[in-house]
Design a protein around this motif. Structure first.
Motif, PDB file in Angstrom:
ATOM      1  N   SER A 100     -28.988 -12.919  40.391  1.00 16.22           N
ATOM      2  CA  SER A 100     -28.122 -12.155  39.834  1.00 16.22           C
ATOM      3  C   SER A 100     -27.927 -11.019  41.028  1.00 16.22           C
ATOM      4  CB  SER A 100     -28.171 -11.405  38.416  1.00 16.22           C
ATOM      5  OG  SER A 100     -28.040 -12.588  37.557  1.00 16.22           O
ATOM      6  N   GLU A 101     -29.097 -10.433  41.509  1.00 15.78           N
ATOM      7  CA  GLU A 101     -28.837  -9.395  42.605  1.00 15.78           C
ATOM      8  C   GLU A 101     -28.244 -10.130  43.753  1.00 15.78           C
ATOM      9  OE1 GLU A 101     -32.926  -7.786  43.274  1.00 15.78           O
ATOM     10  OE2 GLU A 101     -32.955  -7.545  41.222  1.00 15.78           O
ATOM     11  N   ASP A 102     -28.840 -11.093  44.114  1.00 17.13           N
ATOM     12  CA  ASP A 102     -28.209 -11.921  45.419  1.00 17.13           C
ATOM     13  C   ASP A 102     -26.574 -12.190  45.036  1.00 17.13           C
ATOM     14  OD1 ASP A 102     -30.750 -11.977  46.224  1.00 17.13           O
ATOM     15  OD2 ASP A 102     -31.286 -14.050  45.891  1.00 17.13           O
ATOM     16  N   ARG A 103     -26.329 -12.505  43.965  1.00 15.50           N
ATOM     17  CA  ARG A 103     -24.764 -12.825  43.791  1.00 15.50           C
ATOM     18  C   ARG A 103     -24.213 -11.554  44.087  1.00 15.50           C
ATOM     19  NH1 ARG A 103     -26.275 -16.013  38.973  1.00 15.50           N
ATOM     20  NH2 ARG A 103     -26.508 -18.138  39.800  1.00 15.50           N
ATOM     21  N   ALA A 109     -19.632 -10.058  50.263  1.00 13.08           N
ATOM     22  CA  ALA A 109     -19.655 -10.210  51.554  1.00 13.08           C
ATOM     23  C   ALA A 109     -18.829 -11.456  51.849  1.00 13.08           C
ATOM     24  CB  ALA A 109     -21.119 -10.637  51.791  1.00 13.08           C
ATOM     25  N   LEU A 110     -18.587 -12.599  50.897  1.00 13.25           N
ATOM     26  CA  LEU A 110     -17.924 -13.751  51.122  1.00 13.25           C
ATOM     27  C   LEU A 110     -16.364 -13.250  51.358  1.00 13.25           C
ATOM     28  CD1 LEU A 110     -19.694 -16.483  48.899  1.00 13.25           C
ATOM     29  CD2 LEU A 110     -19.696 -16.452  51.510  1.00 13.25           C
ATOM     30  N   GLU A 111     -16.161 -12.201  50.504  1.00 12.52           N
ATOM     31  CA  GLU A 111     -14.763 -11.957  50.502  1.00 12.52           C
ATOM     32  C   GLU A 111     -14.099 -11.404  51.695  1.00 12.52           C
ATOM     33  OE1 GLU A 111     -13.246  -9.564  47.178  1.00 12.52           O
ATOM     34  OE2 GLU A 111     -14.511 -10.575  45.843  1.00 12.52           O
ATOM     35  N   ALA A 112     -15.011 -11.046  52.653  1.00 14.68           N
ATOM     36  CA  ALA A 112     -14.518 -10.483  54.154  1.00 14.68           C
ATOM     37  C   ALA A 112     -14.209 -11.852  54.778  1.00 14.68           C
ATOM     38  CB  ALA A 112     -15.720  -9.794  54.766  1.00 14.68           C
ATOM     39  N   LEU A 113     -14.559 -12.931  54.402  1.00 14.57           N
ATOM     40  CA  LEU A 113     -13.984 -13.941  55.230  1.00 14.57           C
ATOM     41  C   LEU A 113     -12.885 -14.499  55.063  1.00 14.57           C
ATOM     42  CD1 LEU A 113     -17.475 -16.012  54.781  1.00 14.57           C
ATOM     43  CD2 LEU A 113     -16.924 -14.556  56.449  1.00 14.57           C
ATOM     44  N   SER A 114     -11.958 -15.213  55.996  1.00 14.15           N
ATOM     45  CA  SER A 114     -10.908 -15.915  55.541  1.00 14.15           C
ATOM     46  C   SER A 114     -10.976 -17.076  54.534  1.00 14.15           C
ATOM     47  CB  SER A 114     -10.243 -16.558  56.818  1.00 14.15           C
ATOM     48  OG  SER A 114     -10.995 -17.534  57.238  1.00 14.15           O
ATOM     49  N   PRO A 115     -10.121 -17.648  53.824  1.00 14.50           N
ATOM     50  CA  PRO A 115     -10.358 -18.615  53.025  1.00 14.50           C
ATOM     51  C   PRO A 115     -10.907 -19.912  53.832  1.00 14.50           C
ATOM     52  CG  PRO A 115      -8.074 -17.685  52.680  1.00 14.50           C
ATOM     53  CD  PRO A 115      -8.813 -17.171  54.023  1.00 14.50           C
ATOM     54  N   ALA A 149     -17.515 -21.494  61.268  1.00 14.05           N
ATOM     55  CA  ALA A 149     -18.822 -21.226  60.889  1.00 14.05           C
ATOM     56  C   ALA A 149     -19.552 -20.161  61.687  1.00 14.05           C
ATOM     57  CB  ALA A 149     -19.751 -22.599  60.912  1.00 14.05           C
ATOM     58  N   HIS A 150     -19.140 -20.040  63.081  1.00 13.52           N
ATOM     59  CA  HIS A 150     -19.775 -19.157  63.953  1.00 13.52           C
ATOM     60  C   HIS A 150     -19.047 -17.758  63.602  1.00 13.52           C
ATOM     61  CE1 HIS A 150     -21.131 -17.031  67.231  1.00 13.52           C
ATOM     62  NE2 HIS A 150     -20.028 -16.651  67.624  1.00 13.52           N
ATOM     63  N   ARG A 151     -17.671 -17.687  63.437  1.00 16.25           N
ATOM     64  CA  ARG A 151     -17.141 -16.275  63.094  1.00 16.25           C
ATOM     65  C   ARG A 151     -17.395 -15.949  61.610  1.00 16.25           C
ATOM     66  NH1 ARG A 151     -12.547 -18.894  65.370  1.00 16.25           N
ATOM     67  NH2 ARG A 151     -11.758 -19.347  63.378  1.00 16.25           N
ATOM     68  N   ALA A 152     -17.627 -16.749  60.859  1.00 13.05           N
ATOM     69  CA  ALA A 152     -17.988 -16.475  59.261  1.00 13.05           C
ATOM     70  C   ALA A 152     -19.463 -16.013  59.539  1.00 13.05           C
ATOM     71  CB  ALA A 152     -18.184 -17.768  58.414  1.00 13.05           C
ATOM     72  N   MET A 153     -20.426 -16.517  59.970  1.00 15.71           N
ATOM     73  CA  MET A 153     -21.816 -15.977  60.067  1.00 15.71           C
ATOM     74  C   MET A 153     -21.769 -14.786  60.648  1.00 15.71           C
ATOM     75  SD  MET A 153     -23.257 -18.098  58.380  1.00 15.71           S
ATOM     76  CE  MET A 153     -24.722 -17.329  58.269  1.00 15.71           C
ATOM     77  N   THR A 154     -20.960 -14.406  61.675  1.00 13.24           N
ATOM     78  CA  THR A 154     -21.096 -12.932  62.428  1.00 13.24           C
ATOM     79  C   THR A 154     -20.552 -12.125  61.492  1.00 13.24           C
ATOM     80  OG1 THR A 154     -20.557 -14.362  64.632  1.00 13.24           O
ATOM     81  CG2 THR A 154     -20.009 -11.929  64.491  1.00 13.24           C
ATOM     82  N   LYS A 155     -19.380 -12.473  60.821  1.00 14.58           N
ATOM     83  CA  LYS A 155     -18.800 -11.385  59.848  1.00 14.58           C
ATOM     84  C   LYS A 155     -20.115 -11.326  58.625  1.00 14.58           C
ATOM     85  CE  LYS A 155     -14.044 -12.605  60.162  1.00 14.58           C
ATOM     86  NZ  LYS A 155     -12.812 -13.138  59.622  1.00 14.58           N
ATOM     87  N   LEU A 156     -20.831 -12.225  58.047  1.00 16.05           N
ATOM     88  CA  LEU A 156     -21.487 -12.193  57.147  1.00 16.05           C
ATOM     89  C   LEU A 156     -22.555 -11.246  57.487  1.00 16.05           C
ATOM     90  CD1 LEU A 156     -21.637 -15.793  55.316  1.00 16.05           C
ATOM     91  CD2 LEU A 156     -20.721 -13.627  54.403  1.00 16.05           C
ATOM     92  N   GLU A 159     -21.578  -7.803  57.391  1.00 14.87           N
ATOM     93  CA  GLU A 159     -21.366  -7.351  55.923  1.00 14.87           C
ATOM     94  C   GLU A 159     -22.794  -7.139  55.351  1.00 14.87           C
ATOM     95  OE1 GLU A 159     -18.417  -6.523  53.939  1.00 14.87           O
ATOM     96  OE2 GLU A 159     -17.400  -6.644  56.104  1.00 14.87           O
ATOM     97  N   LEU A 160     -23.783  -7.911  55.864  1.00 15.12           N
ATOM     98  CA  LEU A 160     -24.922  -7.933  54.996  1.00 15.12           C
ATOM     99  C   LEU A 160     -25.916  -6.705  55.820  1.00 15.12           C
ATOM    100  CD1 LEU A 160     -25.419 -11.523  53.984  1.00 15.12           C
ATOM    101  CD2 LEU A 160     -24.755  -9.547  52.468  1.00 15.12           C
ATOM    102  N   GLY A 161     -25.406  -6.284  56.773  1.00 20.14           N
ATOM    103  CA  GLY A 161     -26.041  -5.258  57.592  1.00 20.14           C
ATOM    104  C   GLY A 161     -27.306  -5.852  58.336  1.00 20.14           C
ATOM    105  N   GLU A 162     -27.244  -7.143  58.742  1.00 20.12           N
ATOM    106  CA  GLU A 162     -28.280  -8.105  59.362  1.00 20.12           C
ATOM    107  C   GLU A 162     -28.274  -7.854  60.932  1.00 20.12           C
ATOM    108  OE1 GLU A 162     -28.806 -11.860  57.840  1.00 20.12           O
ATOM    109  OE2 GLU A 162     -29.083 -11.125  55.646  1.00 20.12           O
ATOM    110  N   ASP A 163     -29.109  -7.785  61.674  1.00 23.81           N
ATOM    111  CA  ASP A 163     -29.103  -7.976  62.961  1.00 23.81           C
ATOM    112  C   ASP A 163     -28.511  -9.258  63.422  1.00 23.81           C
ATOM    113  OD1 ASP A 163     -29.551  -7.984  65.641  1.00 23.81           O
ATOM    114  OD2 ASP A 163     -31.492  -7.621  65.576  1.00 23.81           O
ATOM    115  N   GLU A 164     -27.641  -9.384  64.344  1.00 19.91           N
ATOM    116  CA  GLU A 164     -27.042 -10.807  64.813  1.00 19.91           C
ATOM    117  C   GLU A 164     -28.056 -11.517  65.517  1.00 19.91           C
ATOM    118  OE1 GLU A 164     -23.056 -10.483  66.271  1.00 19.91           O
ATOM    119  OE2 GLU A 164     -22.785  -8.812  64.739  1.00 19.91           O
ATOM    120  N   ARG A 165     -29.061 -11.078  66.005  1.00 22.61           N
ATOM    121  CA  ARG A 165     -29.956 -11.788  66.959  1.00 22.61           C
ATOM    122  C   ARG A 165     -30.878 -12.550  66.034  1.00 22.61           C
ATOM    123  NH1 ARG A 165     -32.437  -7.098  70.033  1.00 22.61           N
ATOM    124  NH2 ARG A 165     -32.137  -6.226  68.096  1.00 22.61           N
ATOM    125  N   ASN A 166     -30.931 -12.491  64.707  1.00 20.38           N
ATOM    126  CA  ASN A 166     -31.776 -13.337  63.807  1.00 20.38           C
ATOM    127  C   ASN A 166     -31.243 -14.724  63.745  1.00 20.38           C
ATOM    128  OD1 ASN A 166     -33.330 -11.272  63.163  1.00 20.38           O
ATOM    129  ND2 ASN A 166     -32.735 -10.790  61.390  1.00 20.38           N
TER     130      ASN A 166
END
Length: 166
Positions: A100-103, A109-115, A149-156, A159-166
């Motif tokens: 539930s916390e993960d959801r 965060a998924l809402e930041a993505l295009s359909p 997929a590349h653009r989506a993962m960059t946005k996610l 949004e999630l505050g993760e380092d993009e180098r991971n």
């Protein structure tokens, strides 16, 4: 709604029993956690299948997934406003775990993505489909899937505050 000449509502009902929950979960993620919208998408696709029948469809689940994606795209094109309300949960687990916390973190965060980006992420990581099948569901080239997929993962990551180098 009258069934088509070759339609077999019994086969569609069997398909719905076997795959309805998976389609609903897929639509739930696709809509960013909006349960009512997900239910409407799946219900519309199943109603179309009752009318059309499953004859001539080699892979009914892939066909239904594509129909759900297309219906979702159509709704987005018609300008349906994205709601900011907290997502309703389709599955409710009584035990204390992090789902539930993960959801609560992932769905906004998924809402930041295009359909299309959202569809690629869900088809790849939730439905576990390879790029070739994702391209077939979305009706695009595999390179387009990889680009989304590349653009989506960059946005996610942002949004999630993760380092993009991971």
């Amino acid at each position: 709604m009258m069934a088509g000449v070759n339609a077999d509502p019994g086969r569609v009902a069997e398909f719905a029993r076997a795959n309805g929950q998976a389609l609903l979960r897929f639509a739930y993620l696709l809509t960013g956690g909006r349960g009512a919208e997900a239910e409407d998408l799946v219900q519309g696709v199943l109603a179309t299948l009752v009318e059309r029948g499953l004859n001539g469809i080699a892979d009914p689940l892939a066909y239904a997934r594509r129909a759900v994606v297309n219906a979702h795209r159509s709704q987005a094109r018609r300008g349906i406003a994205e709601r900011a309300a907290l997502p309703r949960l389709v599955e409710r687990d009584p035990g204390p775990d992090r789902r539930s916390e993960d959801r609560a973190v992932i769905l906004p965060a998924l809402e930041a993505l295009s359909p299309d980006e959202r569809a690629v992420v869900i088809l790849r990581y939730y439905a576990d489909l390879p790029d070739e099948e994702i391209a077939a569901v979305l009706g695009c080239a595999r390179a387009t899937v990889r680009s989304h997929a590349h653009r989506a993962m960059t946005k996610l990551r942002r949004e999630l505050g993760e380092d993009e180098r991971n």
